[in-house]
Design a protein around this motif. Structure first.
Motif, PDB file in Angstrom:
ATOM      1  N   ASP A  55       0.828  -1.209   0.000  1.00 40.77           N
ATOM      2  CA  ASP A  55       0.000   0.000   0.000  1.00 40.77           C
ATOM      3  C   ASP A  55       0.862   1.259   0.000  1.00 40.77           C
ATOM      4  OD1 ASP A  55      -2.345  -1.444  -0.032  1.00 40.77           O
ATOM      5  OD2 ASP A  55      -2.467  -1.531   2.159  1.00 40.77           O
ATOM      6  N   GLU A  56       1.925   1.246   0.772  1.00 36.65           N
ATOM      7  CA  GLU A  56       2.816   2.410   0.805  1.00 36.65           C
ATOM      8  C   GLU A  56       3.523   2.595  -0.540  1.00 36.65           C
ATOM      9  OE1 GLU A  56       6.419   4.200   3.595  1.00 36.65           O
ATOM     10  OE2 GLU A  56       5.550   2.244   4.027  1.00 36.65           O
ATOM     11  N   GLY A  57       3.924   1.508  -1.176  1.00 33.91           N
ATOM     12  CA  GLY A  57       4.543   1.598  -2.497  1.00 33.91           C
ATOM     13  C   GLY A  57       3.575   2.101  -3.549  1.00 33.91           C
ATOM     14  N   ARG A  58       2.323   1.658  -3.479  1.00 27.07           N
ATOM     15  CA  ARG A  58       1.307   2.123  -4.420  1.00 27.07           C
ATOM     16  C   ARG A  58       1.042   3.616  -4.229  1.00 27.07           C
ATOM     17  NH1 ARG A  58      -2.278  -1.384  -3.114  1.00 27.07           N
ATOM     18  NH2 ARG A  58      -1.417  -2.971  -4.470  1.00 27.07           N
ATOM     19  N   LYS A  59       1.029   4.060  -2.984  1.00 26.26           N
ATOM     20  CA  LYS A  59       0.814   5.484  -2.707  1.00 26.26           C
ATOM     21  C   LYS A  59       1.972   6.324  -3.239  1.00 26.26           C
ATOM     22  CE  LYS A  59       1.457   7.573   1.274  1.00 26.26           C
ATOM     23  NZ  LYS A  59       1.444   7.864   2.689  1.00 26.26           N
ATOM     24  N   TYR A  60       3.178   5.812  -3.149  1.00 26.36           N
ATOM     25  CA  TYR A  60       4.349   6.527  -3.679  1.00 26.36           C
ATOM     26  C   TYR A  60       4.310   6.589  -5.201  1.00 26.36           C
ATOM     27  CZ  TYR A  60       9.198   7.465  -4.923  1.00 26.36           C
ATOM     28  OH  TYR A  60      10.329   7.980  -5.480  1.00 26.36           O
ATOM     29  N   ARG A  61       3.933   5.492  -5.824  1.00 28.81           N
ATOM     30  CA  ARG A  61       3.915   5.421  -7.288  1.00 28.81           C
ATOM     31  C   ARG A  61       2.817   6.300  -7.890  1.00 28.81           C
ATOM     32  NH1 ARG A  61       2.314  -0.035  -8.853  1.00 28.81           N
ATOM     33  NH2 ARG A  61       0.252   0.848  -8.889  1.00 28.81           N
ATOM     34  N   GLU A  62       1.668   6.361  -7.266  1.00 30.67           N
ATOM     35  CA  GLU A  62       0.538   7.126  -7.809  1.00 30.67           C
ATOM     36  C   GLU A  62       0.635   8.581  -7.361  1.00 30.67           C
ATOM     37  OE1 GLU A  62      -1.551   6.044 -10.029  1.00 30.67           O
ATOM     38  OE2 GLU A  62      -0.564   4.103  -9.979  1.00 30.67           O
ATOM     39  N   ASN A  63       1.585   9.299  -7.923  1.00 24.32           N
ATOM     40  CA  ASN A  63       1.780  10.698  -7.565  1.00 24.32           C
ATOM     41  C   ASN A  63       0.788  11.580  -8.327  1.00 24.32           C
ATOM     42  OD1 ASN A  63       2.994  11.365 -10.176  1.00 24.32           O
ATOM     43  ND2 ASN A  63       4.715  10.134  -9.456  1.00 24.32           N
ATOM     44  N   PRO A  64       0.664  12.867  -7.965  1.00 23.60           N
ATOM     45  CA  PRO A  64      -0.324  13.747  -8.604  1.00 23.60           C
ATOM     46  C   PRO A  64      -0.145  13.906 -10.117  1.00 23.60           C
ATOM     47  CG  PRO A  64       0.469  14.747  -6.582  1.00 23.60           C
ATOM     48  CD  PRO A  64       1.289  13.521  -6.816  1.00 23.60           C
ATOM     49  N   VAL A  65       1.075  13.835 -10.613  1.00 23.88           N
ATOM     50  CA  VAL A  65       1.285  13.973 -12.061  1.00 23.88           C
ATOM     51  C   VAL A  65       0.692  12.774 -12.793  1.00 23.88           C
ATOM     52  CG1 VAL A  65       3.026  14.172 -13.872  1.00 23.88           C
ATOM     53  CG2 VAL A  65       3.327  15.385 -11.734  1.00 23.88           C
ATOM     54  N   ARG A  66       0.911  11.577 -12.282  1.00 21.71           N
ATOM     55  CA  ARG A  66       0.332  10.378 -12.903  1.00 21.71           C
ATOM     56  C   ARG A  66      -1.186  10.429 -12.878  1.00 21.71           C
ATOM     57  NH1 ARG A  66       3.081   4.839 -13.073  1.00 21.71           N
ATOM     58  NH2 ARG A  66       5.251   5.386 -12.904  1.00 21.71           N
ATOM     59  N   LYS A  67      -1.756  10.867 -11.770  1.00 23.87           N
ATOM     60  CA  LYS A  67      -3.215  10.964 -11.686  1.00 23.87           C
ATOM     61  C   LYS A  67      -3.752  11.980 -12.688  1.00 23.87           C
ATOM     62  CE  LYS A  67      -3.506   9.616  -6.865  1.00 23.87           C
ATOM     63  NZ  LYS A  67      -3.808  10.045  -5.514  1.00 23.87           N
ATOM     64  N   PHE A  68      -3.007  13.051 -12.926  1.00 25.73           N
ATOM     65  CA  PHE A  68      -3.449  14.089 -13.858  1.00 25.73           C
ATOM     66  C   PHE A  68      -3.443  13.599 -15.301  1.00 25.73           C
ATOM     67  CE2 PHE A  68      -2.358  17.680 -16.663  1.00 25.73           C
ATOM     68  CZ  PHE A  68      -3.503  18.445 -16.477  1.00 25.73           C
ATOM     69  N   VAL A  69      -2.412  12.855 -15.700  1.00 28.96           N
ATOM     70  CA  VAL A  69      -2.291  12.442 -17.096  1.00 28.96           C
ATOM     71  C   VAL A  69      -2.972  11.114 -17.403  1.00 28.96           C
ATOM     72  CG1 VAL A  69      -0.169  13.728 -17.437  1.00 28.96           C
ATOM     73  CG2 VAL A  69      -0.055  11.347 -16.778  1.00 28.96           C
ATOM     74  N   ARG A  70      -3.457  10.420 -16.404  1.00 30.62           N
ATOM     75  CA  ARG A  70      -4.104   9.131 -16.649  1.00 30.62           C
ATOM     76  C   ARG A  70      -5.368   9.337 -17.481  1.00 30.62           C
ATOM     77  NH1 ARG A  70      -4.389   6.966 -11.731  1.00 30.62           N
ATOM     78  NH2 ARG A  70      -2.472   5.838 -12.102  1.00 30.62           N
ATOM     79  N   GLY A  71      -5.509   8.563 -18.519  1.00 27.94           N
ATOM     80  CA  GLY A  71      -6.688   8.635 -19.366  1.00 27.94           C
ATOM     81  C   GLY A  71      -6.619   9.694 -20.453  1.00 27.94           C
ATOM     82  N   ARG A  72      -5.566  10.466 -20.484  1.00 25.60           N
ATOM     83  CA  ARG A  72      -5.424  11.489 -21.524  1.00 25.60           C
ATOM     84  C   ARG A  72      -4.631  10.933 -22.699  1.00 25.60           C
ATOM     85  NH1 ARG A  72      -6.143  16.966 -19.538  1.00 25.60           N
ATOM     86  NH2 ARG A  72      -6.624  16.884 -17.337  1.00 25.60           N
TER      87      ARG A  72
END
Length: 89
Positions: A55-72
């Motif tokens: 869970d901690e690794g997933r939280k580190y990997r899913e940073n705000p930039v990745r969330k912003f560009v996902r699906g674009r």
């Protein structure tokens, strides 16, 4: 023969580009030291050994930039791409 020999106005963009590159490197180092679950700085954390903290690794990997560009679409200028690639109907 003071500093005017070495510091010329033509060199300012080089200083700016180098400063931005150094800033990005420092930001990445700070991010890894403070947030990466695999980096352990203190002695107590290093003594813990290998942890199964997905869970901690997933939280580190899913940073705000990745969330912003996902699906674009992976385009830099989508409006210009659409203008030149889509036919007028």
């Amino acid at each position: 023969m003071g500093s005017s020999r070495w510091i010329r106005p033509e060199i300012y963009p080089l200083f700016a580009a180098t400063g931005v590159a150094v800033g990005i490197c420092i930001a990445q180092l700070v991010r890894n030291i403070t947030g990466n679950p695999e980096v352990r700085v203190t002695k107590e954390n290093r003594a813990a050994g290998i942890l199964e903290n997905f869970d901690e690794g997933r939280k580190y990997r899913e940073n705000p930039v990745r969330k912003f560009v996902r699906g674009r679409a992976p385009e830099i200028m989508p409006s210009i791409n659409d203008f030149f690639s889509k036919p007028d109907l």
